[in-house]
Design a protein around this motif. Structure first.
Motif, mmCIF file in Angstrom:
data_model
loop_
_atom_site.group_PDB
_atom_site.id
_atom_site.type_symbol
_atom_site.label_atom_id
_atom_site.label_comp_id
_atom_site.label_asym_id
_atom_site.label_seq_id
_atom_site.Cartn_x
_atom_site.Cartn_y
_atom_site.Cartn_z
ATOM 1 N N HIS A 122 0.881 -0.984 -0.009
ATOM 2 C CA HIS A 122 -0.002 0.015 -0.060
ATOM 3 C C HIS A 122 0.996 1.425 -0.078
ATOM 4 O O HIS A 122 1.908 1.241 0.590
ATOM 5 N N GLY A 123 0.237 2.269 -0.556
ATOM 6 C CA GLY A 123 1.084 3.450 -0.807
ATOM 7 C C GLY A 123 1.092 4.350 0.567
ATOM 8 O O GLY A 123 1.885 5.403 0.746
ATOM 9 N N ALA A 124 0.101 4.086 1.395
ATOM 10 C CA ALA A 124 -0.080 5.073 2.490
ATOM 11 C C ALA A 124 -0.908 4.124 3.557
ATOM 12 O O ALA A 124 -1.322 3.186 3.332
ATOM 13 N N ASP A 125 -1.000 4.688 4.944
ATOM 14 C CA ASP A 125 -1.779 4.022 5.803
ATOM 15 C C ASP A 125 -3.261 3.848 5.443
ATOM 16 O O ASP A 125 -3.795 4.499 4.584
ATOM 17 N N THR A 126 -3.644 2.645 5.608
ATOM 18 C CA THR A 126 -4.976 2.453 5.280
ATOM 19 C C THR A 126 -6.049 2.259 6.467
ATOM 20 O O THR A 126 -6.892 1.718 6.422
ATOM 21 N N LEU A 127 -5.812 2.711 7.613
ATOM 22 C CA LEU A 127 -6.423 2.514 8.647
ATOM 23 C C LEU A 127 -8.096 3.177 8.397
ATOM 24 O O LEU A 127 -9.179 2.289 8.548
ATOM 25 N N TYR A 128 -8.310 4.303 7.971
ATOM 26 C CA TYR A 128 -9.353 4.594 7.841
ATOM 27 C C TYR A 128 -10.163 4.131 6.712
ATOM 28 O O TYR A 128 -11.487 3.743 6.726
ATOM 29 N N PRO A 129 -9.480 4.080 5.531
ATOM 30 C CA PRO A 129 -10.101 3.213 4.414
ATOM 31 C C PRO A 129 -10.517 1.716 4.646
ATOM 32 O O PRO A 129 -11.637 1.317 4.222
ATOM 33 N N ALA A 130 -9.646 1.195 5.441
ATOM 34 C CA ALA A 130 -10.166 0.012 5.854
ATOM 35 C C ALA A 130 -11.295 -0.291 6.740
ATOM 36 O O ALA A 130 -12.212 -1.166 6.675
ATOM 37 N N LEU A 131 -11.465 0.629 7.694
ATOM 38 C CA LEU A 131 -12.485 0.631 8.631
ATOM 39 C C LEU A 131 -13.849 1.035 7.658
ATOM 40 O O LEU A 131 -14.892 0.673 8.096
ATOM 41 N N ALA A 132 -13.594 1.881 6.674
ATOM 42 C CA ALA A 132 -14.787 2.246 5.870
ATOM 43 C C ALA A 132 -15.202 1.173 5.243
ATOM 44 O O ALA A 132 -16.513 0.897 4.979
ATOM 45 N N LEU A 133 -14.408 0.116 4.750
ATOM 46 C CA LEU A 133 -14.788 -1.074 4.069
ATOM 47 C C LEU A 133 -15.286 -2.313 5.071
ATOM 48 O O LEU A 133 -16.407 -2.881 4.863
ATOM 49 N N ASP A 134 -14.967 -2.194 6.301
ATOM 50 C CA ASP A 134 -15.524 -3.289 7.352
ATOM 51 C C ASP A 134 -15.410 -2.602 8.471
ATOM 52 O O ASP A 134 -14.171 -2.753 9.199
ATOM 53 N N HIS A 135 -16.308 -1.875 9.130
ATOM 54 C CA HIS A 135 -15.955 -1.293 10.523
ATOM 55 C C HIS A 135 -15.917 -2.267 11.570
ATOM 56 O O HIS A 135 -15.411 -1.911 12.627
ATOM 57 N N GLN A 136 -16.347 -3.557 11.324
ATOM 58 C CA GLN A 136 -16.436 -4.563 12.351
ATOM 59 C C GLN A 136 -15.357 -5.443 12.181
ATOM 60 O O GLN A 136 -15.058 -6.034 13.329
ATOM 61 N N ASN A 137 -14.716 -5.552 11.311
ATOM 62 C CA ASN A 137 -13.468 -6.510 10.985
ATOM 63 C C ASN A 137 -12.535 -5.566 10.426
ATOM 64 O O ASN A 137 -12.221 -5.702 8.976
ATOM 65 N N LEU A 138 -11.420 -5.189 11.144
ATOM 66 C CA LEU A 138 -10.311 -4.470 10.309
ATOM 67 C C LEU A 138 -9.321 -5.208 9.379
ATOM 68 O O LEU A 138 -8.834 -4.716 8.376
ATOM 69 N N VAL A 139 -9.195 -6.461 9.846
ATOM 70 C CA VAL A 139 -8.299 -7.319 8.940
ATOM 71 C C VAL A 139 -9.040 -7.583 7.426
ATOM 72 O O VAL A 139 -8.346 -7.323 6.641
#
Length: 476
Positions: A122-139
Motif C-alpha cells: 500500500h502507498g499510505a496508511d490504510t486505517l480509515y479506508p479499511a474501517l470504511a470497508l468493514d467497520h467490524q473487522n479491520l483485517v
C-alpha cells in the motif's frame, strides 16, 4: 508478581559521563515544545540513570502508542518459534473465511513478513479506508484494499498491517497478545502489570494502545541488545533479533517528520542514525545502541520527536565512553540527586479572588461557541464551593480539585494531576494532566460570559470520553 529490579551501577562505573546526562536534562528542560516524563539509561547491562518528572512516577503505566508495535512483533516471533505461524506464509492463509472476498492478486500475495515490515504494498496508511470497508473487522477491510504496488517493494507506515500481525498471533495461539506474552516474555523479563486498549471485537489494537512502565520499555530494549537472552535464558531467537533490527525495507524517499524516520524499517523497529528503536507518538522511545552497549528509554509529550532524538544524539551519545571513568563520584552523586527531584512546573495561577468569592462559589459554564471542539463529549463545567470543578463529559461528572499550590494528584476514576488557578478575578485556568497518557487538557472558565474553552496540549490519537484516558481496567 514481584518485579525484580534491574542491576544498578553508577554512571562512571559503566563509562557514562554524568555531565552529558546533565546537558541532556538541561536541553529538554529548556525546550518549550518538549515535556519529558521519564528517562532510563542502561549501559553494559546496568541501570545507571533514571528519573521521572513529577507528577509522573516510576510505577505508573504510560500509554506507549506505536511503541506497542515492538511488543506485538515479539509475540509474532515467539509464535513462529513455536511453529504456530510462518513469516513466509500468505496472510490470507490465516483467514480462510475471507477467501471468497479477497480476489486481488497483490492482496493474496501479501506475506506475514510484508505486514511485519510495513511493506504490504500500500502507498499510505490504510486505517480509515479499511474501517470504511468493514467497520467490524479491520483485517477484512485491510485485505479488501488492493495494494498499490507488489508486496515487499515499497514502505508505508500502516496501522492495519500491525493489527493484522497481532490478529494472526491471537488466532494461532487462541490467546490474547497479553496472555500469550505474559509467561514467555513479560514474566521472564520481570515486567509487571500491563494493559492494552482493545477494539470492539475484544482484540488488542496491536499497533498502539499498550500501557506499560518505562522500566518495561528499558527491559525490552535490553533483551534485544542482548540478542534475545535474559539472565542466561533465551527468550527470543538470535536469528529473529538480527532480522527484526536490520532494514527489511528502504524508506529513504518517504516524506517523514525527520531524518531518523528515513533510515529503513525492520520488523516493527525503526532503524536510526545510531542503532535502532521502537517509538510511539509524542516521544515514547526505546533506543537500542549496540555500538555503545546501551539502551535509552523515554516517555514524553512532544510533537517534536526528531528534536528529542537530536538532543539524545547531541548530549547522551558523547557521554558513553571507556569503562570505568575514575574520580567521578561527586558528579555521579550530583546527577542522582538531580534525577530524584525532577518535576514539571505546575501551571501558574492565583488563589480564588476574595472579592469575587461569592460569584465563584457556585457557577455553571457552557462551551464557548456552543460546542467544545477539542473534546466534543465535554458539554459543561460546574464549580461548587469555589474549589470543586466538575467536568460534565459524556454525561458524567469528572471531579477536578482546584486552587491548590503545585500538582494535586487524583487516582479515581481517572489518574490525573491538576494545577493552575485564577489568572484574574474573572478567569480560571486549570491544567489537567492525564497521568497514564502523554496528554494534558487545559480548561479555561470565563465568569464574564459564563463559558469555558478547552484545548489539548497534545491531541489524543484514541478519541473517547475523558474517563477512558487511562490504562484499561477490568472494571471499565
Amino acid at each position: 508478581m514481584s518485579v525484580r529490579p534491574l542491576p544498578q551501577s553508577t554512571p562512571a562505573a559503566q563509562g557514562v559521563d554524568a555531565s552529558g546526562v546533565h546537558a541532556f536534562l538541561d536541553a529538554v528542560d529548556a525546550a518549550p515544545d518538549i515535556e519529558p516524563h521519564s528517562l532510563m539509561i542502561m549501559r553494559h547491562g546496568h541501570l545507571v540513570a533514571s528519573g521521572w518528572w513529577a507528577p509522573y512516577t516510576e510505577d505508573r503505566p504510560h500509554l506507549l502508542y506505536s511503541l506497542s508495535k515492538s511488543f506485538t512483533a515479539a509475540a509474532a516471533a515467539l509464535a513462529a518459534d513455536e511453529g504456530l505461524l510462518d513469516f513466509d506464509a500468505p496472510v490470507i492463509s490465516y483467514f480462510p473465511e475471507f477467501e471468497a472476498d479477497i480476489a486481488d492478486p497483490r492482496s493474496r500475495a501479501m506475506l506475514i513478513r510484508h505486514v511485519a515490515s510495513m511493506a504490504s504494498g500500500h502507498g499510505a496508511d490504510t486505517l480509515y479506508p479499511a474501517l470504511a470497508l468493514d467497520h467490524q473487522n479491520l483485517v477484512r477491510g485491510f485485505l479488501l484494499l488492493p495494494p498499490d504496488h507488489d508486496p515487499g517493494t515499497v514502505f508505508a507506515y500502516n496501522q492495519p498491517a500491525t493489527y493484522t500481525l497481532g490478529a494472526i498471533v491471537r488466532r494461532v495461539t487462541g490467546q490474547s497478545l497479553t496472555d500469550f506474552l505474559r509467561p514467555r516474555l513479560f514474566d521472564p523479563l520481570g515486567i509487571g502489570e500491563t494493559a492494552w486498549l482493545r477494539d470492539r471485537s475484544g482484540g488488542e489494537l496491536g499497533f498502539s494502545g499498550l500501557h506499560a512502565t518505562t522500566d518495561a520499555v528499558a527491559r525490552l530494549g535490553q533483551l534485544y541488545l542482548q540478542r534475545g537472552v535474559w539472565e542466561g535464558e533465551r527468550l527470543l531467537s538470535e536469528a529473529w533479533v538480527a532480522e527484526a533490527t536490520r532494514a527489511q525495507i528502504s524508506n529513504t524517499e518517504v516524506e517523514t517528520s525527520g531524518i531518523d524516520w528515513q533510515q529503513g524499517y525492520g520488523f516493527q523497529f525503526w532503524m536510526s542514525r545510531h542503532g535502532y528503536r521502537g517509538d510511539g507518538a509524542f516521544g515514547q522511545f526505546c533506543l537500542v545502541l549496540p555500538e555503545h552497549d546501551a539502551v535509552i528509554a523515554t516517555t514524553a509529550a512532544t510533537e517534536q520527536m526528531q528534536k528529542l532524538l537530536n538532543l539524545v544524539w547531541e548530549h547522551l551519545l558523547p557521554a558513553f565512553g571507556p569503562t570505568p571513568l575514575p574520580g567521578r563520584e561527586e558528579r555521579d552523586a550530583a546527577l542522582a540527586a538531580r534525577l530524584a527531584r525532577l518535576a514539571l512546573p505546575p501551571a501558574a495561577g492565583k488563589p480564588a479572588p476574595p472579592e469575587r468569592a461569592e460569584a465563584w462559589s457556585a457557577v455553571d459554564f457552557a462551551p464557548h461557541g456552543g460546542v467544545c471542539e477539542a473534546q466534543p463529549t465535554l458539554t459543561a463545567v460546574h464549580i461548587t464551593e469555589g474549589r470543586n470543578l466538575a467536568l460534565i463529559d459524556d454525561g458524567q461528572p469528572l471531579q477536578v480539585p482546584i486552587g491548590n499550590d503545585g500538582w494535586t494528584v487524583v487516582e479515581e476514576p481517572v489518574p490525573l494531576a491538576v494545577s493552575g488557578g485564577w489568572s484574574d478575578a474573572d478567569t480560571l485556568v486549570v491544567d489537567i494532566a492525564f497521568l497514564e497518557t502523554p496528554h494534558h487538557l487545559v480548561v479555561t472558565c470565563s465568569l464574564t460570559d459564563g463559558t469555558f474553552t478547552a484545548r489539548w496540549s497534545t491531541q489524543s490519537l484514541h478519541q473517547g470520553a475523558l474517563r477512558t484516558m487511562r490504562a484499561p481496567r477490568a472494571s471499565l
